[in-house]
Design an enzyme around this catalytic site. Structure first.
Site, PDB file in Angstrom:
ATOM      1  N   LYS A  47       0.753  -1.156  -0.138  1.00 16.26           N
ATOM      2  CA  LYS A  47      -0.052  -0.021   0.181  1.00 16.26           C
ATOM      3  C   LYS A  47       0.831   1.250  -0.070  1.00 16.26           C
ATOM      4  O   LYS A  47       0.509   2.440  -0.659  1.00 16.26           O
ATOM      5  CB  LYS A  47      -0.916  -0.091   1.155  1.00 16.26           C
ATOM      6  CG  LYS A  47      -1.828  -1.275   1.052  1.00 16.26           C
ATOM      7  CD  LYS A  47      -3.349  -0.776   0.750  1.00 16.26           C
ATOM      8  CE  LYS A  47      -4.125  -1.748   0.500  1.00 16.26           C
ATOM      9  NZ  LYS A  47      -5.623  -1.922   0.647  1.00 16.26           N
ATOM     10  N   LYS A  61      -3.742 -10.504  -7.173  1.00 13.78           N
ATOM     11  CA  LYS A  61      -4.932 -10.819  -6.366  1.00 13.78           C
ATOM     12  C   LYS A  61      -6.271  -9.784  -6.773  1.00 13.78           C
ATOM     13  O   LYS A  61      -5.829  -8.848  -7.231  1.00 13.78           O
ATOM     14  CB  LYS A  61      -4.844 -10.373  -4.843  1.00 13.78           C
ATOM     15  CG  LYS A  61      -6.050 -10.450  -3.799  1.00 13.78           C
ATOM     16  CD  LYS A  61      -5.535 -10.049  -2.581  1.00 13.78           C
ATOM     17  CE  LYS A  61      -5.952  -8.665  -2.335  1.00 13.78           C
ATOM     18  NZ  LYS A  61      -6.825  -8.286  -0.993  1.00 13.78           N
ATOM     19  N   LYS A  70     -10.749  -4.750  -5.185  1.00 11.49           N
ATOM     20  CA  LYS A  70     -11.539  -3.683  -5.353  1.00 11.49           C
ATOM     21  C   LYS A  70     -11.329  -2.575  -6.096  1.00 11.49           C
ATOM     22  O   LYS A  70     -12.256  -2.026  -7.024  1.00 11.49           O
ATOM     23  CB  LYS A  70     -11.990  -2.898  -4.086  1.00 11.49           C
ATOM     24  CG  LYS A  70     -12.832  -3.877  -3.041  1.00 11.49           C
ATOM     25  CD  LYS A  70     -12.550  -2.796  -1.512  1.00 11.49           C
ATOM     26  CE  LYS A  70     -13.223  -3.757  -0.500  1.00 11.49           C
ATOM     27  NZ  LYS A  70     -12.598  -3.174   0.703  1.00 11.49           N
TER      28      LYS A  70
END
Ligand code: ATP
Ligand code: LTN
Length: 333
Positions: free
Chosen positions: A117, A199, A202
């Site tokens: 992140k 992965k 969203k």
């Protein structure tokens, strides 16, 4: 006596940082539904985690309530489970502060999600993003959860939570239950349809299927799903990541085993296989989408669920937190 009688407890949560995806359903929510009868379950909408990266306030508010509607539409019964919004229970933030004082800088630096992140949000690497796993540990330990149903990507965070709990218990006296991660055999890590090395997330609209996608949208996304230049429908993660991911999705959606699915599509090409996976997902998500839409029209009901949930959660949280305050040496008042 109380402990012998009580059912084992579950805690889990999802950030309202985007629309729920097939990944969050197969990795987490599906198990929540399966576990709700055997356990005492607490399912949270972790809005305080969501603000570790920048959010639009109006969207965050909308998504938090929408996510509750979707939890219920997936089959979670508000009569059986405690369902609430994290920021409504300030004990999470308080315990997070305390636990942060029992967590090493080095431990947080090793977290894979933080590394990823902070690359994705290089212009906004906040202290909140860094201490995210401490807040997650607080979520879990505040309720003495025994089990934490999550996708494979969250295993490292649950392990850190155990380490923090163990340390605290060692410094003082047994205080926190050590939680176990509960990760599904099939669907623990659904990959992006556009890039099966990553992965499903969203924040990748084309690679991911949202629970609220229309049947047409779902079919379009599966039609475009990346496969390979062979034709055989065979599970081989190394060499055929796209097809293996589609097989996983098919099995998680239908309850079939990999062997059954491979046999079903033996001798048939991707032209048959891909639409069949799309159909299975369309049928899986149809009732969830319809029920969510129905629930979203009843804001008063949703409000009653999250208000009642917050009240119940606060009661449990306060009981445990008052012990923690005493143990660390805060003056009672
Ligand atoms: P973000 O992209 O904002 O980090 P996300 O899409 O990774 O979010 P989360 O809300 O962080 O999703 O995850 C919710 C739950 O769903 C967690 O238990 C997580 O492990 C699980 N999960 C998320 N994505 C997947 C996936 N692709 N496969 C399996 N489980 C998943
Ligand atoms: N970090 C989790 C969301 C989360 C969570 C939790 C999961 C926050 N607190 C407590 C289980 C238990 C994620 O899915 N990204």
């Amino acid at each position: 006596m109380e402990n012998q009688e009580r059912k084992k407890r579950i805690f889990s949560g999802i950030q309202p940082s985007g629309e729920l995806t097939l990944g969050s359903y197969m990795g987490a929510i599906k198990n929540w539904v399966n576990l709700q009868d055997a356990y005492e379950c607490i399912y949270c909408i972790v809005d305080m985690h969501a603000i570790t990266v920048r959010q639009d306030p109006a969207q965050l508010r909308r998504r938090s309530v929408e996510q509750l509607a979707q939890y219920i539409a997936c089959g979670l019964d508000p009569q059986k489970n405690i369902m609430f919004i994290q920021s409504h229970v300030p004990q999470h933030a308080e315990l997070s502060w305390i636990l942060g004082c029992y967590t090493q800088f080095g431990e947080l630096s090793r977290m894979t999600q933080f590394k990823q992140k902070s690359q994705q949000h290089a212009d906004n690497i906040t202290a909140g993003l860094f201490t995210y796993p401490v807040l997650m540990a607080a979520d879990i330990l505040l309720y003495q959860a025994d089990l934490v149903p999550v996708g494979a990507d969250q295993k490292q965070h649950v392990e850190l939570c155990r380490d923090i709990a163990q340390r605290f218990n060692g410094v003082y006296s047994p205080t926190f239950t050590l939680p176990e991660p509960f990760i599904p055999k099939m669907g623990a890590r659904i990959m992006s349809l556009g890039n099966p090395e990553n992965k499903m997330s969203k924040s990748d609209p084309d690679g991911c299927v949202y629970l609220m996608d229309s049947p047409e949208e779902i079919r379009r996304k599966f039609k475009r799903a990346v496969t390979d230049s062979e034709t055989a429908v065979r599970f081989d993660k190394e060499n055929k990541p796209g097809v293996s991911n589609l097989l996983t999705i098919y099995c998680a959606a239908t309850g079939k085993t990999l062997e059954e699915a491979e046999a079903e599509f033996a001798g048939q090409g991707y032209g048959v296989f891909k639409p069949a996976v799309a159909d299975a997902v369309v049928e899986l998500l149809r009732p969830i989408r319809e029920e969510s839409q129905r629930l979203m029209a009843d804001k008063a009901y949703l409000q009653s669920v999250y208000q009642e949930g917050a009240q119940k959660a606060q009661r449990l949280a306060e009981k445990n937190l008052s012990k923690v305050r005493r143990k660390v040496g805060f003056v009672a008042w």
